[in-house]
Enzyme design. Structure first.
Site, PDB file in Angstrom:
ATOM      1  CD  GLN A  77      -3.793  -4.466   6.178  1.00 53.69           C
ATOM      2  OE1 GLN A  77      -3.817  -3.378   5.599  1.00 53.69           O
ATOM      3  NE2 GLN A  77      -4.267  -5.565   5.633  1.00 53.69           N
ATOM      4  CG  ASP A 135      -9.686   0.065   4.809  1.00 50.02           C
ATOM      5  OD1 ASP A 135      -9.410  -0.371   3.682  1.00 50.02           O
ATOM      6  OD2 ASP A 135      -9.016  -0.164   5.832  1.00 50.02           O
ATOM      7  CE  LYS A 151      -3.947  -2.307   2.092  1.00 45.84           C
ATOM      8  NZ  LYS A 151      -4.959  -2.435   3.143  1.00 45.84           N
TER       9      LYS A 151
HETATM   10  N1  LIG Z   1      -7.776  -2.343   6.566  1.00 46.71           N
HETATM   11  C1  LIG Z   1      -7.922  -3.378   5.721  1.00 46.71           C
HETATM   12  N2  LIG Z   1      -7.545  -4.599   6.102  1.00 46.71           N
HETATM   13  C2  LIG Z   1      -7.710  -5.644   5.220  1.00 46.71           C
HETATM   14  C3  LIG Z   1      -8.230  -5.427   3.923  1.00 46.71           C
HETATM   15  C4  LIG Z   1      -8.615  -4.123   3.573  1.00 46.71           C
HETATM   16  O1  LIG Z   1      -9.128  -3.849   2.436  1.00 46.71           O
HETATM   17  N3  LIG Z   1      -8.437  -3.117   4.485  1.00 46.71           N
HETATM   18  N4  LIG Z   1      -8.287  -6.475   2.999  1.00 46.71           N
HETATM   19  C5  LIG Z   1      -7.573  -7.703   3.252  1.00 46.71           C
HETATM   20  C6  LIG Z   1      -6.120  -7.705   2.859  1.00 46.71           C
HETATM   21  N5  LIG Z   1      -5.735  -6.831   1.744  1.00 46.71           N
HETATM   22  C7  LIG Z   1      -5.674  -5.494   1.959  1.00 46.71           C
HETATM   23  O2  LIG Z   1      -5.406  -5.002   3.006  1.00 46.71           O
HETATM   24  C8  LIG Z   1      -5.189  -7.346   0.532  1.00 46.71           C
HETATM   25  C9  LIG Z   1      -5.129  -8.694   0.276  1.00 46.71           C
HETATM   26  C10 LIG Z   1      -4.501  -9.160  -0.889  1.00 46.71           C
HETATM   27  C11 LIG Z   1      -3.950  -8.284  -1.799  1.00 46.71           C
HETATM   28  C12 LIG Z   1      -3.206  -8.735  -3.011  1.00 46.71           C
HETATM   29  O3  LIG Z   1      -2.794  -7.927  -3.803  1.00 46.71           O
HETATM   30  N6  LIG Z   1      -3.003 -10.027  -3.189  1.00 46.71           N
HETATM   31  C13 LIG Z   1      -2.185 -10.516  -4.268  1.00 46.71           C
HETATM   32  C14 LIG Z   1      -1.341 -11.675  -3.772  1.00 46.71           C
HETATM   33  C15 LIG Z   1      -0.414 -11.259  -2.676  1.00 46.71           C
HETATM   34  C16 LIG Z   1       0.458 -12.412  -2.184  1.00 46.71           C
HETATM   35  O4  LIG Z   1       1.248 -12.910  -2.962  1.00 46.71           O
HETATM   36  O5  LIG Z   1       0.318 -12.779  -0.996  1.00 46.71           O
HETATM   37  C17 LIG Z   1      -3.053 -10.975  -5.437  1.00 46.71           C
HETATM   38  O6  LIG Z   1      -4.207 -11.378  -5.202  1.00 46.71           O
HETATM   39  O7  LIG Z   1      -2.562 -10.935  -6.554  1.00 46.71           O
HETATM   40  C18 LIG Z   1      -4.038  -6.938  -1.544  1.00 46.71           C
HETATM   41  C19 LIG Z   1      -4.649  -6.477  -0.396  1.00 46.71           C
HETATM   42  C20 LIG Z   1      -7.611  -8.019   4.750  1.00 46.71           C
HETATM   43  N7  LIG Z   1      -7.306  -6.888   5.569  1.00 46.71           N
END
Ligand SMILES: Nc1nc2c(c(=O)[nH]1)N[C@@H](CN(C=O)c1ccc(C(=O)N[C@@H](CCC(=O)O)C(=O)O)cc1)CN2
Length: 286
Positions: free
Chosen positions: A97, A120, A53
């Site tokens: 987070q 968020d 982020k």
């Molecule tokens: N405050 C927040 N906490 C959480 C959120 C949120 O939107 N706000 N969402 C999820 C986690 N998340 C963002 O925080 C998130 C999860 C996954 C990805 C992502 O880009 N994943 C990649 C793979 C990453 C890897 O290799 O592990 C993909 O899908 O290509 C981004 C954001 C829970 N907490």
């Protein structure tokens, strides 16, 4: 049929480019968008997400601060940090987070964030605004799913039936509201649904947001349906995978989102979009 992939990385690149242009224009007028990212504890996945982020903020020309605390931080201390960020004029968006350590009430913390900085989209005020169609911030993951649908020409969903699997406050429920706002007929299914397949087989769009592998298989969708996979799980070999049987579904669906490279990157992209919007609203109100 082999489904077309909805590429979250490619769409993110385009949308982040647009955000970078808006950020440069606002910065030239004297207001640089700013995001504060707060991480409590040492959850390895959360550490990756917050790093991504902050990096995404740098890439589009935002100011960002990353506040990291160890898991012993008290709820009162975290609430005090949020209050301080609420009052910081260089910060237009605040995100804490999730998940938080067990001794901290995440609902209390989310409600402490000013709705004007709730990028968020988790605050009750943001959820309420979405429900009644007022100005607020949309939760980033479902907002990203809507953009993915839009990218394949599905903006107005009049006449379409969307089935959402999952009813969480941060994905399932806001997803259903956004689909409804786009004129879809929406069914929300969950662990208490008697015959999930009977529901999903009626759908033109299925959004899987459960956090469990293989909840949706090829026999559960009608040919030509669009499948959006919000899941983020590990398979038996430790490889990242979603909630749906991707290999089977790509032979039946018309479009499908991959994991990784689908909804995940779009979540971060929509966080940038919301932060940009928050900064522009601040500028307009000054
Ligand atoms: N405050 C927040 N906490 C959480 C959120 C949120 O939107 N706000 N969402 C999820 C986690 N998340 C963002 O925080 C998130 C999860 C996954 C990805 C992502 O880009 N994943 C990649 C793979 C990453 C890897 O290799 O592990 C993909 O899908 O290509 C981004 C954001 C829970 N907490």
């Amino acid at each position: 049929m082999t489904a077309q992939l909805i590429d979250g990385n490619a769409l993110s690149k385009q949308l982040r480019g647009e955000v970078a242009q808006r950020a440069a224009a606002l910065t030239a007028k004297g207001l640089k968008p700013g995001l504060a990212v707060v991480l409590v504890g040492d959850n390895p996945a959360s550490q990756v997400y917050v790093r991504n982020k902050v990096k995404a903020c740098e890439d589009v020309g935002f100011h960002s601060v990353l506040e990291k605390y160890d898991a012993t931080l008290s709820e009162a201390e975290l609430l005090a940090r949020v209050e301080s960020l609420n009052n910081d004029p260089s910060i237009h968006g605040i995100l804490v987070q999730l998940p938080l350590p067990k001794h901290i009430d995440d609902h209390k913390v989310i409600e402490a964030i000013s709705p004007l900085k709730d990028v968020d989209g988790f605050h009750v005020a943001s959820a309420g605004a979405l429900m009644v169609g007022e100005v607020g911030f949309k939760a980033c993951t479902p907002y990203g799913c809507m953009k993915m649908l839009e990218s394949i020409g599905m903006k107005d969903l009049r006449g379409k039936h969307a089935v959402v699997i999952g009813r969480s406050n941060i994905v399932g429920k806001p997803m259903a509201m956004m689909l409804l706002a786009a004129n879809a007929t929406v069914t929300i299914t969950h662990s208490g649904t008697a015959d999930l397949g009977a529901m999903t087989r009626q759908a033109d769009i299925v959004v899987a947001a459960v956090g469990k592998r293989n909840v949706l298989t090829a026999d559960m969708v009608k040919p030509g349906a669009v499948v959006i996979d919000v899941g983020m799980n590990r398979d038996d070999e430790g490889k990242l995978c979603g909630d749906v049987d991707f290999a089977g579904l790509k032979e039946v669906a018309s479009h499908i989102t991959p994991v990784p490279g689908g909804v995940g990157p779009m979540t971060i992209t929509m966080l940038l979009v919301n932060t940009m919007e928050a900064a522009e609203r601040t500028f307009a109100a000054a």
